[in-house]
Enzyme design. Structure first.
Site, short mmCIF file in Angstrom:
data_model
loop_
_atom_site.label_atom_id
_atom_site.label_comp_id
_atom_site.label_asym_id
_atom_site.label_seq_id
_atom_site.Cartn_x
_atom_site.Cartn_y
_atom_site.Cartn_z
N ASP A 90 0.83 -1.19 0.00
CA ASP A 90 0.00 0.00 0.00
C ASP A 90 0.87 1.25 0.00
OD1 ASP A 90 -2.35 1.81 0.85
OD2 ASP A 90 -3.25 -0.17 0.86
N HIS A 146 -3.90 5.69 3.42
CA HIS A 146 -4.62 4.46 3.06
C HIS A 146 -3.97 3.22 3.67
CE1 HIS A 146 -6.21 1.33 0.32
NE2 HIS A 146 -7.22 2.14 0.13
N SER A 178 -11.36 -1.54 -1.24
CA SER A 178 -10.11 -1.52 -0.47
C SER A 178 -10.28 -2.12 0.91
CB SER A 178 -9.61 -0.08 -0.30
OG SER A 178 -8.97 0.41 -1.43
#
Length: 663
Positions: free
Chosen positions: A169, A238, A413
């Protein structure tokens, strides 16, 4: 006035030139055929530098033959290279290269991006003073029929021996409370200085061992430097959000809980400002699985599950992400991938052979309107919607990190980490299970899809809308963690967890529970034995942790001088649970401490009943994105050195316009 206009016009022209320079090259991944006459591009070279020299010589030869300039970014895989060439006539160049007898494949190094959504959503959910609504996807099925049913699992089980989770990520924020004690030392595969935005890379060559997320916020100067950026945006954080959702410390006061409280995260940074490159992703997948990557150190903690919340529109590229997934699977890793957020067909790499694609359902159990779907999907899990978003760890910083906090997002996600967390829980109970076994159990333990009257049934034509899922397009069903764990309950399971996480400040006490520990007949036992192993100390004379046992509970006091240890619980049937405990003040996370703590388990005793678990893994993440290749002629994806110049130019323009308006 004329002078000011001339200066402004000149600056606009310069900015246009700079932005063109920053992405004025096509970027490719080429694979050479394995020929005894040409070993220039194989890993058999004596060193990375000699391999680079051989590749540069080979590219110089190709440049002469094909009358194009090919420049090396880095070696790729066993017989490949990432290269750049001045843009224009891209398809003709690809076909010319493919005609060369030494070339096996030529593919664009696609841009990959996150597609998690962070709108102003979940207002009622956020205002709930009880915070209960924030964990709606963990609640009982009677309350939330689309829940992953962790509430039922937590009645008897919260996890056991630590499982390694590879999170590919944007990197992580080690200081966030939810990640305290859960981080292994990972790696940063983002080499491009513009995308990396951490000051640690140089054009297309340097990677580093620090996967900390510096922020991926996009400003006006970034839009000029890279057209893939899209628009001005705040940092997503994220990777932190996903990591905490899968394996973070529970924070009851915030109503935020992870799927596996005992898992540990191996952060692998493959994304940065405006996304990343598929070649970096492929290298990250291989490294996470314990495979060698040119120029990167070996990964001492191979992950059994690798989750990706990123991607690119279109078909899987077999020679890049497809080959990496196949290699990881061959090495024993389950690759869990989010489907993407276009509301249409499944993105790459979720559509690659061997990937475990995950779609998103909303609170009603419908396929979320944004979720991609199709026959390559294996399972569905909650991804949230406007009324019921997903809550996890975040940060208030627009560009760089400021204050750690909690926030909402929606997207596939966050469906994928739920599946990955479930896989990590199962693997902690059965470390010898194969990838195929865990895949099959995830699907056979899933609950049937709900059917809501008034909503259409999902077909290939129901694009971008909520619809009733079918097995043909949304996978085997809805993730059910309790059903998955109960498949191991018959053999007896041993539980070990703390409601406040596995970090104890020096001199303080935390309570760990073994409630839910079963015997071989599936009945809960009255007591288990507790002991401490693998104690790490900052001073040799520091005392060992103190245990006070009462039935299925133990109060653990961590004295000063102890930096970490493993707490072990063992039932009479021989089943053992291990919780790795960090001794540190809140906010003081050491990414390398847990790695030191786990090394005796992973590199020492074999897995099995009554012994510490060997390295097993899981991973998380979420979505996908698209974009054309972008890079500089030197192999970068954007001019990092040009950012400051562009920003200064923008500020100068703003100053000029401001003076004009005030005249």
């Amino acid at each position: 006035m004329q002078l000011r206009f001339a200066i402004q016009s000149s600056l606009f022209i310069l900015l246009g030139i700079f932005s063109t320079i920053s992405w004025s090259a096509d970027r490719w991944v080429i694979q050479f055929k394995d020929s005894p006459d040409h070993r220039h591009a194989t890993v058999q070279s004596s060193s990375l530098e000699s391999r680079k020299s051989e590749l540069r010589a080979r590219l110089a030869e190709l440049s002469i033959i094909h009358k194009r300039t090919f420049q090396l970014v880095r070696p790729f895989g066993e017989r490949g290279a990432v290269i750049t060439t001045p843009n224009g006539g891209a398809e003709q160049t690809r076909l010319r290269l493919l005609s060369d007898p030494m070339i096996e494949s030529v593919e664009p190094d696609r841009r990959i991006k996150l597609r998690a959504q962070s709108p102003l959503i979940g207002l009622l959910n956020a205002l709930d003073p009880s915070r209960r609504g924030r964990s709606w996807f963990h609640q009982d099925l009677s309350t939330q029929p689309a829940s992953i049913n962790t509430g039922a699992m937590w009645t008897n089980f919260h996890g056991t021996a630590p499982t390694v989770v590879a999170v590919l990520d944007t990197g992580v924020l080690p200081s966030h409370p939810m990640l305290q004690g859960h981080l292994l030392s990972g790696y940063d595969f983002v080499a491009d200085p513009f995308i990396g935005a951490d000051g640690q890379g140089s054009a297309g060559s340097d990677r580093d061992s620090d996967p900390t997320d510096p922020g991926d916020g996009v400003g006006p100067a970034d839009l000029l430097a890279d057209p893939v950026c899209g628009g001005v945006s705040q940092s997503s954080w994220h990777g932190t959000f996903v990591s905490a959702l899968l394996a973070g410390n529970p924070v009851p006061s915030e109503g935020v809980f992870s799927v596996n409280w005992n898992a540990v995260v191996l952060p692998v940074r493959v994304l940065g400002k405006c996304g990343g490159f598929s070649s970096d992703l492929a290298d990250g997948i291989r490294w996470a699985a314990g495979l060698s990557v040119p120029g990167a150190p070996n990964n001492p903690f191979p992950a059994r599950v690798i989750n990706l919340s990123l991607g690119a529109e279109g078909a899987c590229v077999a020679s890049i992400e497809g080959a990496a997934i196949a290699a990881a699977r061959q090495a024993g890793s389950l690759v869990v991938v989010a489907a993407g957020n276009d509301g249409s067909t499944v993105d790459s790499p979720a559509n690659c052979p061997g990937a475990f694609g995950v779609a998103a359902i909303d609170q009603e159990g419908l396929k979320a309107n944004y979720s991609n779907f199709g026959p390559t999907i294996q399972l569905s899990a909650p991804g949230g919607d406007a009324a019921f978003p997903i809550w996890s760890a975040s940060n208030t910083g627009f560009s760089g990190p400021l204050t750690n906090t909690y926030n909402t997002k929606i997207g596939t996600s966050f469906s994928a980490p739920m599946v990955a967390g479930a896989a990590s829980l199962y693997w902690s109970l059965d470390p010898s299970a194969s990838v195929a076994t865990v895949e099959n159990l995830l699907k056979t333990s899933a609950r049937p899809f709900l059917s809501q009257g008034g909503s259409p049934t999902c077909t290939a034509d129901t694009v971008g809308v909520e619809c009733n899922c079918t097995r043909a397009l949304c996978g085997a069903g809805m993730l059910d963690v309790a059903n998955l764990i109960n498949s191991q309950a018959a053999a007896g399971l041993t539980n070990l967890f703390s409601n406040t996480g596995n970090v104890i400040p020096p001199g303080q006490t935390r309570t760990f529970f073994a409630s839910g520990t079963l015997n071989s007949s599936g009945q809960e036992v009255n007591a288990v034995s507790f002991d401490v192993i693998n104690v790490l100390k900052s001073s040799a004379d520091a005392p060992n942790p103190i245990l006070s046992v009462s039935g299925l509970e133990v109060d653990v006091t961590a004295p000063s001088g102890v930096t970490g240890f493993d707490l072990r619980a063992q039932a009479a049937n021989g089943r053992t649970a291990i919780a790795s405990v960090i001794v540190a003040n809140q906010g003081a996370t050491s990414p390398t401490l847990l790695a030191s703590l786990l090394s005796p388990l992973i590199n020492g005793a074999s897995a099995g009943v009554g012994a510490p678990s060997s390295a097993v893994g899981d991973a998380v993440v979420g979505d996908s994105g698209s974009g054309s290749a972008a890079g500089s002629s030197s192999g970068g994806g954007g001019g990092g050195a040009l950012n400051l110049l562009g920003l200064l130019a923008c500020l100068f323009l703003l100053h000029c316009f401001k003076k004009k308006n005030t005249v």
